[in-house]
Every structure is written in C-alpha cells, then in structure tokens.
Design a protein around this motif. Structure first.
Motif, mmCIF file in Angstrom:
data_model
loop_
_atom_site.group_PDB
_atom_site.id
_atom_site.type_symbol
_atom_site.label_atom_id
_atom_site.label_comp_id
_atom_site.label_asym_id
_atom_site.label_seq_id
_atom_site.Cartn_x
_atom_site.Cartn_y
_atom_site.Cartn_z
ATOM 1 N N ALA A 90 -15.917 -8.718 27.722
ATOM 2 C CA ALA A 90 -16.928 -8.683 28.870
ATOM 3 C C ALA A 90 -17.746 -7.499 28.407
ATOM 4 O O ALA A 90 -18.771 -7.270 28.893
ATOM 5 C CB ALA A 90 -16.325 -8.788 30.173
ATOM 6 N N LEU A 91 -17.104 -6.298 28.002
ATOM 7 C CA LEU A 91 -17.772 -4.971 27.919
ATOM 8 C C LEU A 91 -18.930 -5.359 26.978
ATOM 9 O O LEU A 91 -19.976 -4.850 26.899
ATOM 10 C CB LEU A 91 -16.673 -3.872 27.474
ATOM 11 N N ALA A 92 -18.562 -6.220 25.796
ATOM 12 C CA ALA A 92 -19.494 -6.525 24.812
ATOM 13 C C ALA A 92 -20.516 -6.986 25.425
ATOM 14 O O ALA A 92 -21.888 -7.101 24.934
ATOM 15 C CB ALA A 92 -18.818 -7.184 23.671
ATOM 16 N N ASP A 93 -20.386 -7.998 26.259
ATOM 17 C CA ASP A 93 -21.346 -8.917 26.910
ATOM 18 C C ASP A 93 -22.194 -8.048 27.577
ATOM 19 O O ASP A 93 -23.362 -8.203 27.705
ATOM 20 C CB ASP A 93 -20.917 -9.878 27.834
ATOM 21 N N LEU A 94 -21.736 -6.972 28.192
ATOM 22 C CA LEU A 94 -22.727 -5.941 28.937
ATOM 23 C C LEU A 94 -23.362 -4.956 28.118
ATOM 24 O O LEU A 94 -24.235 -4.258 28.673
ATOM 25 C CB LEU A 94 -21.758 -5.222 29.934
ATOM 26 N N ALA A 95 -22.941 -4.776 26.750
ATOM 27 C CA ALA A 95 -23.675 -3.769 26.061
ATOM 28 C C ALA A 95 -25.030 -4.207 25.527
ATOM 29 O O ALA A 95 -25.136 -4.519 24.311
ATOM 30 C CB ALA A 95 -22.670 -3.503 24.801
ATOM 31 N N ALA B 277 -10.818 -5.034 19.976
ATOM 32 C CA ALA B 277 -10.483 -3.667 20.198
ATOM 33 C C ALA B 277 -10.904 -2.771 19.142
ATOM 34 O O ALA B 277 -11.036 -1.737 19.516
ATOM 35 C CB ALA B 277 -8.801 -3.601 20.175
ATOM 36 N N ASP B 278 -10.972 -3.348 17.972
ATOM 37 C CA ASP B 278 -11.647 -2.329 16.982
ATOM 38 C C ASP B 278 -13.042 -2.351 16.668
ATOM 39 O O ASP B 278 -13.631 -1.675 16.150
ATOM 40 C CB ASP B 278 -10.848 -2.839 15.553
ATOM 41 N N GLN B 279 -13.722 -3.173 17.469
ATOM 42 C CA GLN B 279 -15.063 -3.425 17.246
ATOM 43 C C GLN B 279 -15.761 -2.453 18.356
ATOM 44 O O GLN B 279 -15.352 -2.313 19.482
ATOM 45 C CB GLN B 279 -15.793 -4.713 17.770
ATOM 46 N N SER B 280 -16.907 -1.980 17.935
ATOM 47 C CA SER B 280 -17.739 -1.093 18.879
ATOM 48 C C SER B 280 -18.536 -2.297 19.744
ATOM 49 O O SER B 280 -18.581 -3.539 19.386
ATOM 50 C CB SER B 280 -18.769 0.009 18.332
ATOM 51 N N ALA B 281 -19.136 -1.806 20.624
ATOM 52 C CA ALA B 281 -19.985 -2.808 21.546
ATOM 53 C C ALA B 281 -21.226 -3.268 20.700
ATOM 54 O O ALA B 281 -21.533 -4.540 20.816
ATOM 55 C CB ALA B 281 -20.603 -2.095 22.856
ATOM 56 N N VAL B 282 -21.719 -2.536 19.779
ATOM 57 C CA VAL B 282 -22.846 -2.889 19.011
ATOM 58 C C VAL B 282 -22.277 -3.964 17.966
ATOM 59 O O VAL B 282 -22.882 -5.056 17.892
ATOM 60 C CB VAL B 282 -23.336 -1.687 18.116
ATOM 61 N N GLU B 283 -21.208 -3.679 17.496
ATOM 62 C CA GLU B 283 -20.678 -4.724 16.525
ATOM 63 C C GLU B 283 -20.234 -5.819 16.974
ATOM 64 O O GLU B 283 -20.438 -7.022 16.637
ATOM 65 C CB GLU B 283 -19.074 -4.148 15.844
ATOM 66 N N ALA B 284 -19.512 -5.890 18.270
ATOM 67 C CA ALA B 284 -19.433 -7.091 19.136
ATOM 68 C C ALA B 284 -20.535 -7.849 19.250
ATOM 69 O O ALA B 284 -20.611 -9.100 19.267
ATOM 70 C CB ALA B 284 -18.607 -6.811 20.214
#
Length: 185
Positions: A73-78, A150-157
């Motif tokens: 969900a953090l990746a979705d918010l990024a 877990a190992d991805q940054s928000a940008v990578e995700a």
C-alpha cells in the motif's frame, strides 16, 4: 479496513508526505491520516491511502483503490504530490481491532523512508515505537516481513506496476488530446 470515524484534527494540502509524518510524530497523534494524491484529486484517480498511528508511530497502511495493505500500500501511495491530507484523532481503544490485521501492518520507520525519503525521520519514528513493535517487525525496517516488496524502494515498486504506468500513459494521452482540441491543434 474499517475504522470508526474520528474527530477531524487537521486538513490541508502538502507537497511532501514527510511533513505530515513528522507532524504526527511530533504531536504523538493516535488516530489516522487519509492521503489523497494529486492524481485522485485532479484526474479522477481511484483510491485513498489510510495510515493509522499510535502515539505518532505508524501501524497500518491501506490503499482503498488497490485494496492492498502494508508495504504494498505504501508503494501505491508513492505517487507525485501534492496530497490532500486529513488527520483524525481516535482513542487507542477504537483502533485495537483494526490493529490486529497483521497483513496491513508496516514497520514503524518504513512510511518515513518510502514516502518521505527521510532516514532521520525513520530513525526518530523507530525510537518512538514501543519495543514490542520493533521486535515484532524485526530490528528495523530492513528485516520487515518478506512480502515481495520489502527490498524495493517505493519508486522500484511503482515502476514494477505495469498496470499503473499504463493507466498514467493513457491519462496523459487523453489530457493531451483535450488540450490540443482546446487550443485548436
């Protein structure tokens, strides 16, 4: 995720979610924040991000548009800001049942790292977190449960989400056509 309606504490537009995370930590807010991105506000994007806090420390994250929780969900918010953020205050007892949802939990410092890009704020958040939260999530955010992100940054995700990228491209094409028509091109 179902939360009781809290008391509106603050509502404003921010360019960086880091500002909200720092404010919540400083004020030791217990309650939740609703993040609406520029995409949602201006371009009819779907979904909002909801993040709960206990004493200023993030506990859960959920995205209503993707129906994902926790680190995904953090990746979705990024997404690029600005964001309209509404902060709501709740009693800790009102959050207890929601906080039992392990699949929605995030390590205490992860939102500051992934949304705010601020390792110092992440460290401050970890220091403010109760010991049981740190031991349950690992000794820091690097050892968060392995959920594939877990190992991805928000940008990578974000970049790995082909569906989201294609939706942005389609939206940009549509806007370009509308502007071209407005300008008689």
């Amino acid at each position: 995720m179902k939360l009781p309606h809290g008391r509106l504490d603050k509502s404003r537009v921010v360019t960086d979610p880091r500002d909200t995370l720092a404010d919540v930590l400083d004020r030791e807010l217990t309650g939740y924040a609703v993040f609406e991105s520029q995409e949602t506000l201006l371009l009819d994007g779907e979904g909002r991000g909801v993040m709960t806090f206990t004493d200023g420390v993030p506990v859960l994250v959920y995205h209503t548009g993707t129906d994902r929780g926790g680190p995904p969900a953090l990746a979705d918010l990024a997404v690029p800001g600005p964001y309209h953020v509404s902060l709501y205050t709740l009693d800790a007892a009102d959050l207890e049942s929601a906080h039992e949802a392990a699949d929605l939990r995030v390590p205490p410092g992860m939102p500051a790292e992934r949304l705010g890009g601020d390792p110092a704020l992440a460290d401050s958040t970890r220091r403010a977190a109760p010991d049981e939260r740190l031991s349950a999530m690992g000794d820091g955010d690097a050892t968060a449960p392995d959920d594939g992100t877990a190992d991805q940054s928000a940008v990578e995700a974000f970049l790995d989400d082909a569906e989201k990228i294609e939706a942005i491209k389609q939206q940009a094409r549509s806007e370009a056509r509308e502007r071209a028509q407005e300008w008689d091109f």
